[in-house]
Design an enzyme around this catalytic site. Structure first.
Site, PDB file in Angstrom:
ATOM      1  N   THR A  88       0.865  -1.189   0.000  1.00 21.01           N
ATOM      2  CA  THR A  88       0.000   0.000   0.000  1.00 21.01           C
ATOM      3  C   THR A  88       0.899   1.235   0.000  1.00 21.01           C
ATOM      4  O   THR A  88       1.341   1.672  -1.042  1.00 21.01           O
ATOM      5  CB  THR A  88      -0.969  -0.007   1.201  1.00 21.01           C
ATOM      6  OG1 THR A  88      -0.236  -0.237   2.413  1.00 21.01           O
ATOM      7  CG2 THR A  88      -2.020  -1.094   1.034  1.00 21.01           C
ATOM      8  N   LYS A 113       4.061  -6.747   4.240  1.00 18.19           N
ATOM      9  CA  LYS A 113       3.769  -5.378   3.837  1.00 18.19           C
ATOM     10  C   LYS A 113       3.383  -4.631   5.100  1.00 18.19           C
ATOM     11  O   LYS A 113       2.759  -5.173   6.013  1.00 18.19           O
ATOM     12  CB  LYS A 113       2.669  -5.306   2.779  1.00 18.19           C
ATOM     13  CG  LYS A 113       1.270  -5.715   3.210  1.00 18.19           C
ATOM     14  CD  LYS A 113       0.453  -4.732   4.004  1.00 18.19           C
ATOM     15  CE  LYS A 113       0.398  -3.367   3.371  1.00 18.19           C
ATOM     16  NZ  LYS A 113      -0.352  -2.409   4.286  1.00 18.19           N
ATOM     17  N   THR A 172      -1.128  -2.361  10.479  1.00 20.90           N
ATOM     18  CA  THR A 172      -1.764  -2.522   9.180  1.00 20.90           C
ATOM     19  C   THR A 172      -0.799  -3.333   8.338  1.00 20.90           C
ATOM     20  O   THR A 172      -0.170  -2.865   7.410  1.00 20.90           O
ATOM     21  CB  THR A 172      -2.102  -1.183   8.510  1.00 20.90           C
ATOM     22  OG1 THR A 172      -2.711  -1.456   7.262  1.00 20.90           O
ATOM     23  CG2 THR A 172      -0.914  -0.280   8.352  1.00 20.90           C
ATOM     24  N   GLU A 199       6.227   5.121   6.978  1.00 26.95           N
ATOM     25  CA  GLU A 199       5.816   6.203   6.094  1.00 26.95           C
ATOM     26  C   GLU A 199       6.609   7.481   6.370  1.00 26.95           C
ATOM     27  O   GLU A 199       6.451   8.114   7.410  1.00 26.95           O
ATOM     28  CB  GLU A 199       4.316   6.459   6.261  1.00 26.95           C
ATOM     29  CG  GLU A 199       3.475   5.333   5.671  1.00 26.95           C
ATOM     30  CD  GLU A 199       2.008   5.420   6.053  1.00 26.95           C
ATOM     31  OE1 GLU A 199       1.233   4.664   5.459  1.00 26.95           O
ATOM     32  OE2 GLU A 199       1.653   6.219   6.936  1.00 26.95           O
ATOM     33  N   ASN A 255      -0.263  11.530   5.361  1.00 26.33           N
ATOM     34  CA  ASN A 255      -1.443  10.897   5.948  1.00 26.33           C
ATOM     35  C   ASN A 255      -2.629  11.818   6.173  1.00 26.33           C
ATOM     36  O   ASN A 255      -3.679  11.385   6.644  1.00 26.33           O
ATOM     37  CB  ASN A 255      -1.069  10.265   7.298  1.00 26.33           C
ATOM     38  CG  ASN A 255      -0.296   8.964   7.110  1.00 26.33           C
ATOM     39  OD1 ASN A 255      -0.869   7.952   6.764  1.00 26.33           O
ATOM     40  ND2 ASN A 255       1.007   9.028   7.341  1.00 26.33           N
TER      41      ASN A 255
END
Length: 406
Positions: free
Chosen positions: A158, A184, A195, A281, A403
């Site tokens: 993702t 992932k 996640t 991220e 985000n």
């Protein structure tokens, strides 16, 4: 044990095949791979560890039920990215079952032999017409025995910036055992998983109960020791399939081989967990938070988590600021009864505090250490003999920008 970074991973154990295709799950009309299948013609025993969030996505509930059913065996895992199929009500449950039945129909197996995983945005129904087309295409690649290991890795991503894989090989008297793993995960990463989807395959034969015990221990010592942003997801899943294609039975091996197999599963999970943190991220630093001298392991981990999840601490890491006060403050609100006058602290091997006394003469070294891409913070609470460790990273302006909107 021989250990390998990256590579095909999932198809390195004998008898496993993978595929990854584009079916435009998000409707973005790009070429991103977003659906994949893992398959073994020989039935597999399986194990799984899932999110502890009260809100669990339909595929989590579905796969969790199958894993816990006595005598269950599996041939395949189907996974999609771009849509979590979470908080989607009865339709989400039906769509999960449809994904399993479509894989089963194309590969001529039973739908209960197919585990299902999804990752992506929450609260949006799956585009089933596009998914069923993708399942058909991915199944065709499986039947053609295409080398789709790398494609599968790409299909589950993702916000990740790269694929993440590793494998381990063990030599025993009867031959070689291989364990492969991929993961992932880059955001919503919090102990008790994230996640995050992780898949492991092995060609050893082992009972599901044994695999479950080994996997649970491995997850506790790896994926449950990381945090990026303190957010726990609805879709976290780690699955392990063992097809026995090596002809080696774990229960018939020596105790040392059995321990080495468990150690190899731990090593694969630990490697994948670290890859998640370093691919967080828009992060720039990897930080180990080590707690020593706690009264028990639960207290040690609680203190480590408070430090690793503190926004003030994480932003100071981003700014390369050796602000030990923020670290100690976060340790204090873990409320485990610590005393500042007992705390000894280090940045890497450089002392920061000696039983509550700041060693200010080392300040230049502190700054140099926290300016690097990777460093370790160690707190000795001097309250007992227990230890704990959490892996984390910094929090940047880019993380907020990334985000603030999907």
């Amino acid at each position: 044990m021989k250990f390998y970074e990256n590579g095909d991973a999932l198809t390195e154990p004998m008898g496993f095949f993978c595929s990854g295709v584009h079916c435009d799950v998000k409707g973005a009309r790009n070429a991103k791979l977003d659906l994949g299948i893992i398959y073994s013609q020989k039935p597999c025993n399986g194990a799984g560890v899932f999110t502890t969030n009260d809100i669990q996505a339909a595929p989590v509930r579905y796969s969790k039920k199958l894993i816990t059913e006595s005598g269950s065996t599996f041939h395949a895992i189907v996974a999609n990215s771009g849509n979590a199929n979470a908080c989607t009500g009865k339709q989400g449950e039906l769509d999960t079952k449809k994904m399993a039945s479509e894989v089963a129909r194309h590969l001529n197996i039973h739908s209960k032999e197919v585990l299902v995983c999804s990752t992506g945005r929450i609260g949006v129904p799956l585009p089933m017409s596009r998914l069923t087309t993708g399942i058909r295409d991915a199944s065709e690649d499986i039947k053609d025995e295409c080398d789709g290991a790398r494609a599968f890795q790409e299909a589950i991503l993702t916000s990740d910036t790269c694929t993440k894989s590793c494998s381990a090989k063990i030599e025993c008297s009867r031959g070689e055992i291989t364990i492969g793993g991929v993961v992932k995960g880059a955001g919503m990463i919090e102990p008790n998983m994230a996640t995050m989807l992780a898949f492991l395959t092995t060609d050893i034969l082992a009972p599901s109960s044994t695999l479950q015990e080994i996997l649970k221990d491995a997850v506790e010592n790896s994926f449950n020791r990381i945090t990026i942003d303190g957010d726990m997801s609805t879709n976290d899943t780690v699955l392990l399939l063992a097809n026995g294609n090596s002809g080696i039975k774990l229960e018939e091996e020596t105790d040392s081989v059995q321990r080495e197999f468990a150690d190899a599963v731990n090593a694969v999970c630990s490697c994948l967990a670290r890859k998640c943190v370093t691919d967080g991220e828009k992060v720039s630093k990897f930080v180990k938070v080590k707690i020593k001298g706690a009264k028990d392991s639960k207290s040690a981990l609680k203190v480590a988590r408070c430090i690793a999840n503190s926004l003030l601490v994480k932003t100071s890491w981003y700014g390369s600021d050796p602000n030990w006060g923020r670290v100690v403050d976060a340790a204090g609100y873990a409320k485990v009864g610590l005393s500042f006058e007992k705390i000894t602290m280090f940045y890497n091997e450089t002392p920061v505090l000696s039983k509550g006394t700041p060693l200010i003469e080392n300040k230049a070294n502190w700054k140099k250490i926290v300016s690097s891409d990777e460093f370790t913070i160690t707190l000795d609470l001097n309250m007992g003999q227990s230890e704990g460790e959490i892996w984390s990273n910094d929090l940047s302006e880019e993380y907020v920008n990334f985000n603030k909107s999907e």
